[in-house]
Design a protein around this motif. Sequence first.
Motif, PDB file in Angstrom:
ATOM      1  N   MET A 118       0.845  -1.189   0.000  1.00  0.00           N
ATOM      2  CA  MET A 118       0.000   0.000   0.000  1.00  0.00           C
ATOM      3  C   MET A 118       0.883   1.243   0.000  1.00  0.00           C
ATOM      4  O   MET A 118       1.906   1.286   0.679  1.00  0.00           O
ATOM      5  CB  MET A 118      -0.931   0.004   1.214  1.00  0.00           C
ATOM      6  CG  MET A 118      -1.896   1.182   1.257  1.00  0.00           C
ATOM      7  SD  MET A 118      -3.004   1.107   2.681  1.00  0.00           S
ATOM      8  CE  MET A 118      -3.953  -0.376   2.280  1.00  0.00           C
ATOM      9  N   SER A 119       0.491   2.248  -0.760  1.00  0.00           N
ATOM     10  CA  SER A 119       1.284   3.465  -0.883  1.00  0.00           C
ATOM     11  C   SER A 119       1.351   4.210   0.444  1.00  0.00           C
ATOM     12  O   SER A 119       0.354   4.314   1.169  1.00  0.00           O
ATOM     13  CB  SER A 119       0.687   4.381  -1.956  1.00  0.00           C
ATOM     14  OG  SER A 119       0.741   3.749  -3.221  1.00  0.00           O
ATOM     15  N   MET A 120       2.526   4.724   0.760  1.00  0.00           N
ATOM     16  CA  MET A 120       2.698   5.548   1.943  1.00  0.00           C
ATOM     17  C   MET A 120       3.167   6.959   1.588  1.00  0.00           C
ATOM     18  O   MET A 120       3.016   7.881   2.360  1.00  0.00           O
ATOM     19  CB  MET A 120       3.687   4.892   2.912  1.00  0.00           C
ATOM     20  CG  MET A 120       3.115   3.646   3.592  1.00  0.00           C
ATOM     21  SD  MET A 120       4.119   3.081   4.983  1.00  0.00           S
ATOM     22  CE  MET A 120       5.553   2.464   4.122  1.00  0.00           C
ATOM     23  N   ILE A 121       3.791   7.134   0.394  1.00  0.00           N
ATOM     24  CA  ILE A 121       4.183   8.448  -0.101  1.00  0.00           C
ATOM     25  C   ILE A 121       3.213   8.805  -1.228  1.00  0.00           C
ATOM     26  O   ILE A 121       3.203   8.169  -2.281  1.00  0.00           O
ATOM     27  CB  ILE A 121       5.635   8.441  -0.605  1.00  0.00           C
ATOM     28  CG1 ILE A 121       6.581   8.036   0.525  1.00  0.00           C
ATOM     29  CG2 ILE A 121       6.022   9.813  -1.152  1.00  0.00           C
ATOM     30  CD1 ILE A 121       8.022   7.838   0.079  1.00  0.00           C
ATOM     31  N   ASP A 173       9.400  15.433 -13.525  1.00  0.00           N
ATOM     32  CA  ASP A 173       8.237  14.795 -12.908  1.00  0.00           C
ATOM     33  C   ASP A 173       8.296  13.274 -13.022  1.00  0.00           C
ATOM     34  O   ASP A 173       7.916  12.547 -12.099  1.00  0.00           O
ATOM     35  CB  ASP A 173       6.941  15.309 -13.546  1.00  0.00           C
ATOM     36  CG  ASP A 173       6.693  16.777 -13.226  1.00  0.00           C
ATOM     37  OD1 ASP A 173       7.604  17.417 -12.659  1.00  0.00           O
ATOM     38  OD2 ASP A 173       5.610  17.283 -13.541  1.00  0.00           O
ATOM     39  N   SER A 174       8.760  12.792 -14.177  1.00  0.00           N
ATOM     40  CA  SER A 174       8.811  11.340 -14.376  1.00  0.00           C
ATOM     41  C   SER A 174       9.799  10.689 -13.411  1.00  0.00           C
ATOM     42  O   SER A 174       9.562   9.578 -12.922  1.00  0.00           O
ATOM     43  CB  SER A 174       9.200  11.014 -15.821  1.00  0.00           C
ATOM     44  OG  SER A 174      10.470  11.569 -16.141  1.00  0.00           O
ATOM     45  N   THR A 175      10.894  11.385 -13.100  1.00  0.00           N
ATOM     46  CA  THR A 175      11.860  10.856 -12.136  1.00  0.00           C
ATOM     47  C   THR A 175      11.232  10.776 -10.746  1.00  0.00           C
ATOM     48  O   THR A 175      11.439   9.808 -10.005  1.00  0.00           O
ATOM     49  CB  THR A 175      13.114  11.752 -12.094  1.00  0.00           C
ATOM     50  OG1 THR A 175      13.692  11.811 -13.401  1.00  0.00           O
ATOM     51  CG2 THR A 175      14.135  11.216 -11.106  1.00  0.00           C
ATOM     52  N   ILE A 176      10.460  11.798 -10.388  1.00  0.00           N
ATOM     53  CA  ILE A 176       9.787  11.783  -9.087  1.00  0.00           C
ATOM     54  C   ILE A 176       8.832  10.598  -9.004  1.00  0.00           C
ATOM     55  O   ILE A 176       8.769   9.895  -7.988  1.00  0.00           O
ATOM     56  CB  ILE A 176       9.023  13.103  -8.853  1.00  0.00           C
ATOM     57  CG1 ILE A 176       9.987  14.288  -8.854  1.00  0.00           C
ATOM     58  CG2 ILE A 176       8.257  13.058  -7.530  1.00  0.00           C
ATOM     59  CD1 ILE A 176       9.301  15.626  -8.683  1.00  0.00           C
ATOM     60  N   GLN A 177       8.077  10.363 -10.077  1.00  0.00           N
ATOM     61  CA  GLN A 177       7.118   9.253 -10.084  1.00  0.00           C
ATOM     62  C   GLN A 177       7.821   7.914  -9.926  1.00  0.00           C
ATOM     63  O   GLN A 177       7.372   7.054  -9.168  1.00  0.00           O
ATOM     64  CB  GLN A 177       6.312   9.270 -11.386  1.00  0.00           C
ATOM     65  CG  GLN A 177       5.308  10.411 -11.489  1.00  0.00           C
ATOM     66  CD  GLN A 177       4.101  10.174 -10.583  1.00  0.00           C
ATOM     67  OE1 GLN A 177       4.232  10.043  -9.369  1.00  0.00           O
ATOM     68  NE2 GLN A 177       2.927  10.136 -11.164  1.00  0.00           N
ATOM     69  N   HIS A 203       6.752   0.632  -3.333  1.00  0.00           N
ATOM     70  CA  HIS A 203       6.561  -0.772  -3.697  1.00  0.00           C
ATOM     71  C   HIS A 203       7.861  -1.581  -3.734  1.00  0.00           C
ATOM     72  O   HIS A 203       7.827  -2.783  -4.004  1.00  0.00           O
ATOM     73  CB  HIS A 203       5.891  -0.874  -5.071  1.00  0.00           C
ATOM     74  CG  HIS A 203       4.603  -0.113  -5.160  1.00  0.00           C
ATOM     75  ND1 HIS A 203       3.448  -0.517  -4.528  1.00  0.00           N
ATOM     76  CD2 HIS A 203       4.306   1.044  -5.798  1.00  0.00           C
ATOM     77  CE1 HIS A 203       2.475   0.341  -4.781  1.00  0.00           C
ATOM     78  NE2 HIS A 203       2.964   1.310  -5.535  1.00  0.00           N
ATOM     79  N   GLY A 204       9.012  -0.936  -3.492  1.00  0.00           N
ATOM     80  CA  GLY A 204      10.283  -1.648  -3.543  1.00  0.00           C
ATOM     81  C   GLY A 204      10.466  -2.547  -2.337  1.00  0.00           C
ATOM     82  O   GLY A 204       9.738  -2.474  -1.333  1.00  0.00           O
ATOM     83  N   SER A 205      11.460  -3.383  -2.425  1.00  0.00           N
ATOM     84  CA  SER A 205      11.764  -4.311  -1.339  1.00  0.00           C
ATOM     85  C   SER A 205      12.329  -3.560  -0.138  1.00  0.00           C
ATOM     86  O   SER A 205      13.214  -2.716  -0.273  1.00  0.00           O
ATOM     87  CB  SER A 205      12.775  -5.362  -1.822  1.00  0.00           C
ATOM     88  OG  SER A 205      13.233  -6.141  -0.753  1.00  0.00           O
TER      89      SER A 205
END
Length: 303
Positions: free
Chosen positions: A1-4, A116-120, A128-130
């Motif tokens: 689940m997203s936290m940022i 913006d794409s780098t931020i995403q 979602h990373g380990s």
Amino acid sequence: MSMIFFASVVRVRDGLPLSASTDFYYAPDFLECRRRLKALAVQLARHPGRGSAESRDFCIHFSSAGNVACMAICSRRCPAAMAFCFLETLWWEFTASFDNTRVGLASRPYAFLEFDSTIQKMKWHFNHGSASQMESSVAKVQEELGFQPPVVLSLEDADAAHSLANGHAPVHTEPAPRFRMEPVTTLGVLSLVLNIMCAALNLIRGVHLAERSLQVAQEEIGNILAFLVPFVACIFQCYLYLFYSPARTAKVLLMLLSICLGNVYLHGLRSLWQILFHVGVAFLSSHQTLTRQLQEKQSDCGV
């Protein structure tokens, strides 16, 4: 689940948004938090490098250094160490992509839209990373927060300060974080020695000419300034090489121009070889300053 949920890069001196992630959250609480983040961004110059502010469902974290700050809206469940690790990584990525001169000259919101794409991508990685990939980096930031906890702000106070059109809040006097530069090179030491030599020659000739001119004539004031201005420029070139300074490129070029113009003006009081020596030292010092960059951070925060 997203936290940022949201991240933004802003200019510290005026809160101008430089780049931000695209978000699709339309909950009233989140939109209210976005509004308060913008109000807080304008106040960043009055606060130390790291800080947090809490609303009912979200937390705003910010980390600033130099002329750039990174801000994020996170879930209240998001560990502060993880949020600041994300912000630190984001700051390094942005400052590696855009120099201080471009940041300082930006005049419209979201002037660096391509970032913006780098931020995403970075937001997705932290969401979602380990956890094992980021464990050591987050632990290091957690240790830093233990020694120097982030300042805790009130969003209501930020709103009140932002609403005062002509108000002046007291400026926080805590120094901004220092930058770590790359090690000094042998050629860099040589440029420092030659710069100090040129500064000494300019000072001696300028003071001597000033003493003589006060007794003889006033029309040599231009020659006196042509010695003393390059003296100051040489000293400032040494400072720019040794220490980080915002808008460094513009300052280096200004010092180089001052030295060149001063020596051209002194044609007649100096031989051609003397002028070439002083100008050559100025170019060497400028090159060494511009090629000495911020030291790469030791931790990549899992990215």
